[in-house]
Design a protein around this motif. Structure first.
Motif, PDB file in Angstrom:
ATOM      1  N   ASP A  49       0.814  -1.216   0.000  1.00 48.71           N
ATOM      2  CA  ASP A  49       0.000   0.000   0.000  1.00 48.71           C
ATOM      3  C   ASP A  49       0.852   1.273   0.000  1.00 48.71           C
ATOM      4  O   ASP A  49       0.308   2.375   0.071  1.00 48.71           O
ATOM      5  N   SER A  50       2.169   1.141  -0.118  1.00 47.83           N
ATOM      6  CA  SER A  50       3.050   2.312  -0.123  1.00 47.83           C
ATOM      7  C   SER A  50       2.896   3.073  -1.430  1.00 47.83           C
ATOM      8  O   SER A  50       2.766   2.482  -2.504  1.00 47.83           O
ATOM      9  N   THR A  51       2.935   4.384  -1.321  1.00 49.21           N
ATOM     10  CA  THR A  51       2.813   5.216  -2.510  1.00 49.21           C
ATOM     11  C   THR A  51       4.136   5.252  -3.264  1.00 49.21           C
ATOM     12  O   THR A  51       5.190   4.885  -2.731  1.00 49.21           O
ATOM     13  N   LYS A  52       4.069   5.704  -4.497  1.00 47.49           N
ATOM     14  CA  LYS A  52       5.278   5.822  -5.321  1.00 47.49           C
ATOM     15  C   LYS A  52       6.267   6.789  -4.670  1.00 47.49           C
ATOM     16  O   LYS A  52       7.476   6.570  -4.705  1.00 47.49           O
ATOM     17  N   THR A  53       5.763   7.825  -4.052  1.00 51.27           N
ATOM     18  CA  THR A  53       6.614   8.800  -3.371  1.00 51.27           C
ATOM     19  C   THR A  53       7.348   8.162  -2.200  1.00 51.27           C
ATOM     20  O   THR A  53       8.542   8.408  -2.004  1.00 51.27           O
ATOM     21  N   GLN A  54       6.672   7.336  -1.440  1.00 54.38           N
ATOM     22  CA  GLN A  54       7.306   6.660  -0.309  1.00 54.38           C
ATOM     23  C   GLN A  54       8.408   5.720  -0.786  1.00 54.38           C
ATOM     24  O   GLN A  54       9.474   5.647  -0.177  1.00 54.38           O
TER      25      GLN A  54
END
Length: 75
Positions: free
Chosen positions: A39-44
């Motif tokens: 569920d991590s975003t691309k930014t993370q």
């Protein structure tokens, strides 16, 4: 404490051996990747990769050969 501050603090320890410093830095790196999930975003993910490169450069300042290998194999 921010990650970069922690890394620089570890690198600056005079009483720690190089092996202990590298182990601590790799532990920080492993923890950062472990905290990423599906569920991590691309930014993370990109921030974790950026932080990982910073850690590998710090390792390179301690052990040139190992640091270069880590940076080359990061892809």
């Amino acid at each position: 404490m921010e990650l970069q501050d922690r890394v620089l603090k570890i690198v600056g320890y005079k009483t720690w051996s190089d092996k202990r410093k590298i182990d601590a830095l790799l532990e920080i790196d492993a923890t950062a990747y472990t905290n990423l999930g599906t569920d991590s975003t691309k930014t993370q993910v990109e921030n974790t990769r950026r932080d990982s490169r910073f850690i590998y450069r710090a390792i390179k300042s301690i052990d040139e050969t190992l640091g270069k290998e880590l940076l080359i194999n990061q892809c």
